[in-house]
Design an enzyme around this catalytic site. Structure first.
Site, PDB file in Angstrom:
ATOM      1  N   LYS A 116       0.659  -1.133   0.088  1.00  0.00           N
ATOM      2  CA  LYS A 116      -0.084  -0.011  -0.093  1.00  0.00           C
ATOM      3  C   LYS A 116       0.735   1.301   0.051  1.00  0.00           C
ATOM      4  O   LYS A 116       0.775   2.320  -0.630  1.00  0.00           O
ATOM      5  CB  LYS A 116      -0.787   0.060   1.292  1.00  0.00           C
ATOM      6  CG  LYS A 116      -1.738  -1.206   1.200  1.00  0.00           C
ATOM      7  CD  LYS A 116      -2.729  -1.329  -0.023  1.00  0.00           C
ATOM      8  CE  LYS A 116      -3.526  -2.716   0.090  1.00  0.00           C
ATOM      9  NZ  LYS A 116      -4.099  -2.815  -1.293  1.00  0.00           N
ATOM     10  N   GLU A 200      -2.754   7.824   7.357  1.00  0.00           N
ATOM     11  CA  GLU A 200      -3.465   8.804   6.506  1.00  0.00           C
ATOM     12  C   GLU A 200      -4.401   9.533   7.377  1.00  0.00           C
ATOM     13  O   GLU A 200      -4.961   9.274   8.283  1.00  0.00           O
ATOM     14  CB  GLU A 200      -4.207   7.821   5.827  1.00  0.00           C
ATOM     15  CG  GLU A 200      -3.772   6.998   4.663  1.00  0.00           C
ATOM     16  CD  GLU A 200      -4.823   6.250   3.745  1.00  0.00           C
ATOM     17  OE1 GLU A 200      -4.477   5.617   2.689  1.00  0.00           O
ATOM     18  OE2 GLU A 200      -5.967   6.485   3.861  1.00  0.00           O
ATOM     19  N   HIS A 235     -16.425  -2.664   5.859  1.00  0.00           N
ATOM     20  CA  HIS A 235     -15.483  -2.641   4.734  1.00  0.00           C
ATOM     21  C   HIS A 235     -15.840  -3.831   3.423  1.00  0.00           C
ATOM     22  O   HIS A 235     -15.255  -3.833   2.605  1.00  0.00           O
ATOM     23  CB  HIS A 235     -14.167  -2.790   4.851  1.00  0.00           C
ATOM     24  CG  HIS A 235     -13.492  -1.767   5.734  1.00  0.00           C
ATOM     25  ND1 HIS A 235     -13.346  -0.417   5.438  1.00  0.00           N
ATOM     26  CD2 HIS A 235     -13.312  -1.951   7.245  1.00  0.00           C
ATOM     27  CE1 HIS A 235     -12.934   0.241   6.686  1.00  0.00           C
ATOM     28  NE2 HIS A 235     -12.991  -0.487   7.645  1.00  0.00           N
ATOM     29  N   ARG A 292      -8.199  -7.128 -10.406  1.00  0.00           N
ATOM     30  CA  ARG A 292      -8.637  -8.320 -10.861  1.00  0.00           C
ATOM     31  C   ARG A 292     -10.159  -7.784 -11.254  1.00  0.00           C
ATOM     32  O   ARG A 292     -10.272  -6.869 -11.100  1.00  0.00           O
ATOM     33  CB  ARG A 292      -8.643  -9.115  -9.568  1.00  0.00           C
ATOM     34  CG  ARG A 292      -9.249  -8.661  -8.488  1.00  0.00           C
ATOM     35  CD  ARG A 292      -9.570  -9.419  -7.204  1.00  0.00           C
ATOM     36  NE  ARG A 292      -9.601  -8.504  -5.964  1.00  0.00           N
ATOM     37  CZ  ARG A 292     -10.854  -7.823  -5.712  1.00  0.00           C
ATOM     38  NH1 ARG A 292     -11.966  -8.039  -6.431  1.00  0.00           N
ATOM     39  NH2 ARG A 292     -10.772  -7.198  -4.647  1.00  0.00           N
TER      40      ARG A 292
END
Lengths: 497, 167
Positions: A116, A200, A235, A292
């Site tokens: 990430k 973040e 999520h 994907r």
């Protein structure tokens, strides 16, 4: 073009990929675990081979065994579907070395996007907006706290190797920083084997907007517009739609441009999805790239008229992308509901069993991608997705009304499904007017569990349910009575003889 | 003729008398009601002029799950006699309340958080059950004291097995 494609997956997505193979005249080869020997993907495939015991690690995740089988069975290409090995750079690299084509991006692109912090760095270098924060893992909590103070609370800690919410922590206040930092590190270490954490700024009440991109081996890229997937629980997406109700043409141009930049930055080939968070000011930030096919790809297919899986196969076989961006248009609106075998009232516990009744929804604008059929077993070992119900309409309103109609028609019994909650979602004011964000279900629905959400429903069939139960009980009672009488009569007859 | 007391979703109670002539009496009101079995789990109800297609699963002890128009209802059917008996027993046992905590799904007991003798309150985590690769924290639905734990960590349980009891 390929002659034989192996599908390294199961359930609805394997069935979906088999359909594309058949339309292209390619032999579809399924693999299955011992738990799946009668599953729908096995019934639909041209050939199917047992790959191992039920546990995914011994079957659908067994890299060596899958590649060995491909060699034995003269397979040209592997389609990974989503989940399992689809974003496993090590597996993709093994496939590349074995001379078999992987239907998807290169192992290098997958590796770049999987880490990430390196992905954030790459995006920043290529002018794709990222959420303010670090592009390197943070060494310790002191440095972390210093950075957090600079960008301002609330902040979010995330696992560099991460995904799926693991190793993620929201921090609203300085005093919570230290303890949360340790917990995030521990969680990440457990889930991914690496403790690297980055930071973040927490985007408050964002929407989840993602862009479907597709590129060929010759550097041609197009985007297939956006999807909005803000209806989520922990999520995990629950309802997805295309296009998004929340953006206009101007934002659409900006966000799709950013998505193409992201794809170009990692030399992306094949279909991929660039995910963004968008705040109330319509500023959007790169979240991650899914390298994907997505679960929710059908809504894009419905509004573009394209077959994404066939496009994937053609591109992987070396064909040039025959789409021109200026010829692509959004046609109408599509919604997808993910039908899971889960007991919503019981903390969304997975439900397993045998499907004893299955009536599909049909008619105009309705599509079902499913992994089940009557008598299918829903095993305990895998993701509990049963099917995806997708509806298309000339506009959002029509697609919602069609979805409501289709949900009433679609009957599954034998396992508990989440079908009833869609009635609540689709009738909710925030969903209808588009003001929902990614906290919608957690804030508005979860507190109404168990059962209280049912009070919001406009339809109530309690009385009908009571009458049906009484009449079934009555019916069974009469049948039993008649059986007993006829058995007694037989006995009498026998005695007479 | 049968006289039923039906509780739907543990909330609404209906008094229904069924007759051979296709007329039912529901909470004192007469309605024409008949069912046609369309399959092992599928039934069509004609209620006055309206039609309802439902799917049902028959569970133990007069419990049913009924799917109608994308919604799910749980019902418990008792005869008048059973209902009156149940009310009597309920009154008697009101002083000692004992709840069996059953496995909501088959799975593996990863962790037992509370042991016999522990006091628990509503919402207190009792154990972690692993199913479909998900770790599910099972919470207490009542306050009380754990009286028995029938399994240990690492055991597999079938759906409906009593894992522990709370008094």
């Amino acid at each position: 073009m390929f002659k034989r494609i192996l599908i390294a997956n199961r359930s609805e997505i394997a069935v979906r990929i088999i359909a594309a193979c058949k339309e292209l005249g390619i032999t579809s080869v399924a693999i299955y675990s011992e738990a799946d020997k009668n599953s729908l993907h096995v019934r639909f495939a041209d050939e199917a081979y047992l790959i191992g015991p039920p546990q995914a690690s011994e079957s659908y995740l067994n890299k060596e065994k899958i590649i060995q089988l491909c060699k034995q069975k003269q397979i040209d290409a592997i389609h990974p579907g989503y989940g399992f090995l689809s974003e496993n750079a090590e597996f993709i690299s093994m496939v590349e070395k074995s001379g078999i084509t992987f239907i998807g991006p290169s192992s290098k692109s997958v590796f770049l996007m999987g880490e990430k912090t390196s992905a954030r760095k790459l995006m920043q270098q290529n002018n794709v907006p990222i959420v303010p924060g670090t592009v390197e893992p943070i060494e310790n909590s002191e440095i972390g706290l210093k950075i957090a103070k600079e960008i301002g609370f609330p902040v979010m800690l995330k696992a560099a190797a991460g995904g799926g919410g693991k190793g993620m922590r929201k921090i609203f206040d300085e005093s919570e920083f230290e303890s949360n930092f340790q917990r995030a590190q521990n969680e990440s270490l457990k889930a991914f084997g690496k403790s690297e954490i980055y930071l973040e700024k927490l985007v408050l009440n964002p929407k989840h907007i993602e862009v479907q991109v597709i590129g060929d081996m010759y550097g041609n890229y197009v985007h297939l517009f956006e999807r909005e997937c803000s209806v989520q629980r922990r999520h995990q997406k629950v309802v997805e739609e295309a296009p998004s109700i929340s953006i206009n043409c101007e934002i659409r141009n900006k966000i799709t441009d950013a998505a193409i930049l992201a794809a170009e930055a990692c030399n992306y080939v094949n279909a991929g999805t660039v995910e963004f968070l968008m705040d109330k000011n319509k500023d959007f930030y790169f979240l991650e790239m899914n390298t994907r096919l997505q679960v929710e790809h059908p809504v894009t297919e419905m509004i573009t008229g394209l077959d994404l899986v066939k496009l994937q196969i053609k591109i992987a076989s070396g064909e040039k992308l025959d789409l021109k961006q200026e010829n692509l248009k959004i046609n109408g609106h599509a919604i997808e509901c993910r039908i899971y075998a889960e007991d919503v009232e019981n903390n969304f516990a997975p439900s397993i069993g045998k499907i004893n009744h299955h009536q599909l929804a049909t008619g105009p604008g309705v599509r079902i991608d499913r992994g089940i059929e009557i008598n299918s077993e829903v095993p305990i070992y895998y993701d509990p997705i049963l099917a995806k119900l997708i509806t298309w309409g000339k506009d959002r309103g029509e697609s919602i009304e069609r979805m409501k109609r289709a949900l009433k028609e679609y009957q599954i019994s034998g396992v508990t499904t989440n079908i009833p909650i869609f009635n609540w979602i689709l009738n909710n004011k925030k969903f209808v007017d588009g003001s929902f964000d990614i906290n919608f279900l957690d804030q508005d629905f979860i507190p109404l569990l168990p059962d209280k959400w049912k009070k919001d429903l406009t339809d109530d069939y309690s009385e009908i349910a009571a009458i049906i139960s009484a009449l079934i009980k009555d019916f069974d009672h009469n049948v039993n009575y008649k059986n007993k009488v006829s058995i007694n009569n037989q006995w009498l007859d026998q005695n007479h003889e | 003729m049968n006289d039923f007391r039906i509780l739907v979703n543990n909330d609404k109670k209906y008094f229904i008398q069924t007759n051979d002539n296709g007329i039912i009496n529901i909470n004192g009101e007469e309605k024409a009601a008949s069912i046609t079995k369309l399959g092992e789990h599928s039934v069509l109800l004609k209620l006055n002029e309206k039609l309802y297609h439902a799917v049902y699963t028959k569970l133990q002890n007069g419990n049913y799950t009924i799917h109608i128009e994308g919604l799910i209802y749980n019902s418990t059917v008792k005869t008048k006699l059973q209902d009156e008996l149940a009310e009597l027993t309920a009154q008697k046992s009101k002083s000692v309340k004992r709840v069996e905590f059953k496995a909501p799904m088959p799975g593996l007991i990863l962790k037992i958080i509370k042991k016999s003798g522990d006091k628990v309150t509503v919402g207190a985590p009792l154990l972690i059950l692993e199913a479909m690769k998900m770790e599910n924290e099972m919470k207490s639905t009542i306050s009380g004291t754990i009286s028995n734990v029938y399994f240990k960590e690492g055991d597999s349980v079938e759906k409906g097995s009593t894992i522990l009891t709370i008094e």
